[in-house]
Scaffold this active site. Sequence first.
Site, PDB file in Angstrom:
ATOM      1  N   LYS A  86      -1.732   5.421  12.512  1.00 37.62           N
ATOM      2  CA  LYS A  86      -0.915   5.831  11.356  1.00 37.62           C
ATOM      3  C   LYS A  86       0.562   5.757  11.669  1.00 37.62           C
ATOM      4  O   LYS A  86       1.367   5.468  10.783  1.00 37.62           O
ATOM      5  CB  LYS A  86      -1.307   7.237  10.882  1.00 37.62           C
ATOM      6  CG  LYS A  86      -2.649   7.234  10.171  1.00 37.62           C
ATOM      7  CD  LYS A  86      -2.815   8.396   9.223  1.00 37.62           C
ATOM      8  CE  LYS A  86      -4.108   8.254   8.452  1.00 37.62           C
ATOM      9  NZ  LYS A  86      -4.487   9.421   7.692  1.00 37.62           N
ATOM     10  N   LYS A 106      -9.269   2.477   2.465  1.00 40.40           N
ATOM     11  CA  LYS A 106      -8.568   2.315   1.183  1.00 40.40           C
ATOM     12  C   LYS A 106      -7.276   1.516   1.345  1.00 40.40           C
ATOM     13  O   LYS A 106      -6.752   0.976   0.390  1.00 40.40           O
ATOM     14  CB  LYS A 106      -8.273   3.678   0.569  1.00 40.40           C
ATOM     15  CG  LYS A 106      -7.438   4.508   1.496  1.00 40.40           C
ATOM     16  CD  LYS A 106      -7.205   5.900   1.027  1.00 40.40           C
ATOM     17  CE  LYS A 106      -6.309   6.655   1.973  1.00 40.40           C
ATOM     18  NZ  LYS A 106      -6.903   7.099   3.202  1.00 40.40           N
ATOM     19  N   LYS A 142     -12.206  -1.267  10.178  1.00 37.17           N
ATOM     20  CA  LYS A 142     -13.095  -0.402   9.385  1.00 37.17           C
ATOM     21  C   LYS A 142     -12.719  -0.440   7.895  1.00 37.17           C
ATOM     22  O   LYS A 142     -11.543  -0.627   7.551  1.00 37.17           O
ATOM     23  CB  LYS A 142     -13.088   1.033   9.924  1.00 37.17           C
ATOM     24  CG  LYS A 142     -11.801   1.772   9.693  1.00 37.17           C
ATOM     25  CD  LYS A 142     -11.936   3.260  10.013  1.00 37.17           C
ATOM     26  CE  LYS A 142     -10.600   3.912   9.685  1.00 37.17           C
ATOM     27  NZ  LYS A 142     -10.519   5.321   9.841  1.00 37.17           N
TER      28      LYS A 142
HETATM   29  P1  TYM Z   1     -11.269  10.674   6.454  1.00 41.79           P
HETATM   30  O1  TYM Z   1     -10.773  11.376   5.241  1.00 41.79           O
HETATM   31  O2  TYM Z   1     -10.487   9.505   6.959  1.00 41.79           O
HETATM   32  O3  TYM Z   1     -12.750  10.186   6.278  1.00 41.79           O
HETATM   33  C1  TYM Z   1     -13.746  11.052   5.793  1.00 41.79           C
HETATM   34  C2  TYM Z   1     -15.100  10.757   6.418  1.00 41.79           C
HETATM   35  O4  TYM Z   1     -15.507   9.406   6.148  1.00 41.79           O
HETATM   36  C3  TYM Z   1     -15.809   8.745   7.374  1.00 41.79           C
HETATM   37  N1  TYM Z   1     -15.391   7.331   7.248  1.00 41.79           N
HETATM   38  C4  TYM Z   1     -16.177   6.290   7.561  1.00 41.79           C
HETATM   39  N2  TYM Z   1     -17.446   6.228   7.992  1.00 41.79           N
HETATM   40  C5  TYM Z   1     -17.977   4.995   8.170  1.00 41.79           C
HETATM   41  N3  TYM Z   1     -17.296   3.844   7.956  1.00 41.79           N
HETATM   42  C6  TYM Z   1     -16.011   3.868   7.515  1.00 41.79           C
HETATM   43  N4  TYM Z   1     -15.361   2.728   7.285  1.00 41.79           N
HETATM   44  C7  TYM Z   1     -15.396   5.135   7.294  1.00 41.79           C
HETATM   45  N5  TYM Z   1     -14.164   5.514   6.863  1.00 41.79           N
HETATM   46  C8  TYM Z   1     -14.183   6.871   6.838  1.00 41.79           C
HETATM   47  C9  TYM Z   1     -14.973   9.467   8.427  1.00 41.79           C
HETATM   48  O5  TYM Z   1     -15.499   9.296   9.719  1.00 41.79           O
HETATM   49  C10 TYM Z   1     -15.072  10.896   7.954  1.00 41.79           C
HETATM   50  O6  TYM Z   1     -16.284  11.503   8.371  1.00 41.79           O
HETATM   51  N6  TYM Z   1      -9.617  13.950   9.823  1.00 41.79           N
HETATM   52  C11 TYM Z   1     -10.664  13.664   8.840  1.00 41.79           C
HETATM   53  C12 TYM Z   1     -10.770  14.703   7.756  1.00 41.79           C
HETATM   54  C13 TYM Z   1     -10.945  16.090   8.253  1.00 41.79           C
HETATM   55  C14 TYM Z   1     -12.136  16.629   8.832  1.00 41.79           C
HETATM   56  C15 TYM Z   1     -11.815  17.970   9.159  1.00 41.79           C
HETATM   57  C16 TYM Z   1     -13.413  16.101   9.086  1.00 41.79           C
HETATM   58  C17 TYM Z   1      -9.992  17.073   8.256  1.00 41.79           C
HETATM   59  N7  TYM Z   1     -10.515  18.183   8.803  1.00 41.79           N
HETATM   60  C18 TYM Z   1     -12.761  18.819   9.770  1.00 41.79           C
HETATM   61  C19 TYM Z   1     -14.348  16.949   9.683  1.00 41.79           C
HETATM   62  C20 TYM Z   1     -14.035  18.267  10.019  1.00 41.79           C
HETATM   63  C21 TYM Z   1     -10.353  12.314   8.224  1.00 41.79           C
HETATM   64  O7  TYM Z   1      -9.221  11.872   8.193  1.00 41.79           O
HETATM   65  O8  TYM Z   1     -11.445  11.732   7.632  1.00 41.79           O
END
Ligand code: TYM
Length: 332
Positions: free
Chosen positions: A114, A199, A196
């Site tokens: 990022k 968006k 991956k």
């Molecule tokens: P975030 O918002 O980027 O993504 C949310 C969830 O989707 C999964 N994910 C994917 N899985 C498979 N293939 C992909 N291309 C893909 N893109 C996203 C992510 O692994 C995630 O499970 N930091 C976290 C959000 C968060 C969080 C938390 C998660 C904040 N606090 C506490 C768990 C527990 C994040 O940015 O995920």
Amino acid sequence: MDEKKVMLSGIQPSGDLHLGNYLGAIKHWGARADEFDCYYFMADMHTITVRQNPADLRRRTLEQLAQYIACGLDPEKNTLFIQSHVHQHAELGWVLNCYTMFGELSRMTQFKDKSAKHADNINGGLFTYPSLMAADILLYQPDFVPVGNDQKQHVEITRDIAQRFNNIYGDVFKIPEPYIPKTGARIMGLSNPESKMSKSSPEGCVFLMEKPEDIQRKFKRAITDSDTEHCVRYDPENKPGVANLMSIYAAVTGKTFEEIEREFDGCGYGTFKPAVGDAVVETLRPIREEATRILADKAYLESVYKQGAEKASYVANKTLRKVYKKIGFVAR
Ligand code: TYM
């Protein structure tokens, strides 16, 4: 006493939910509601580490809640809430900042990615994001954190922070395990199978609310390979695009890679790609319809997130009080 194990996870409402979020995370959440005490939230506080348009953020947060419910998260069985409604996240986040090392934060892949992408806004929040995420998790003392593969590193640093804290103050935090699904943990972009699905590359990203014809178009244009025999074979090294489409097809149909190879034996990509598109369209159709219906009922959504925040605050406060006492803050 409630002996149920606890599960918790969150997603940032920084963009519309996509197939990676669904297959890597949400799809695996609802199935466990009877077995676990489950907490799922909209991680709105995390989104402002990157500049957001306020009206879009508000809209997306509510849309995300409607989509959680449409994906099968029953609010009667799961605690669904908005992160910023539970002030204990910010409070524990600050405390944990003081138990998280500069060196370990510097190693985080998401920070490196990022900060490269938003070079004009490498703010402190982007850097200390993992301490807030550790707080999100540790407040609820979960056993498992179901996430896609890219978030594993953040769950691991959470474990390190919790362990460090426990070593000083005794057993305050339960040490959580990441729970990574066998299929769908890393869905790649349709237009670039080397990175991956995200968006930030919308042409290769399938959104949950997208129209069927747009989804189909993206699958028909999906990058496969220049293999002249056009053979549907699982070979992630040499055929990453095909392997990714097979992983998506496996995740939505429940079929194994061998079954998929047999099904498309001799067919070529011209048959395979639209078939994957169809399977995805049919998986997402009921979710899209249900989410649209729920989103129209603002009073219902409000009642869900208010009740969710109340329950989450109650649980989070117990942990926070314990932490404050251990570190020597005077009780209120
Ligand atoms: P975030 O918002 O980027 O993504 C949310 C969830 O989707 C999964 N994910 C994917 N899985 C498979 N293939 C992909 N291309 C893909 N893109 C996203 C992510 O692994 C995630 O499970 N930091 C976290 C959000 C968060 C969080 C938390 C998660 C904040 N606090 C506490 C768990 C527990 C994040 O940015 O995920």
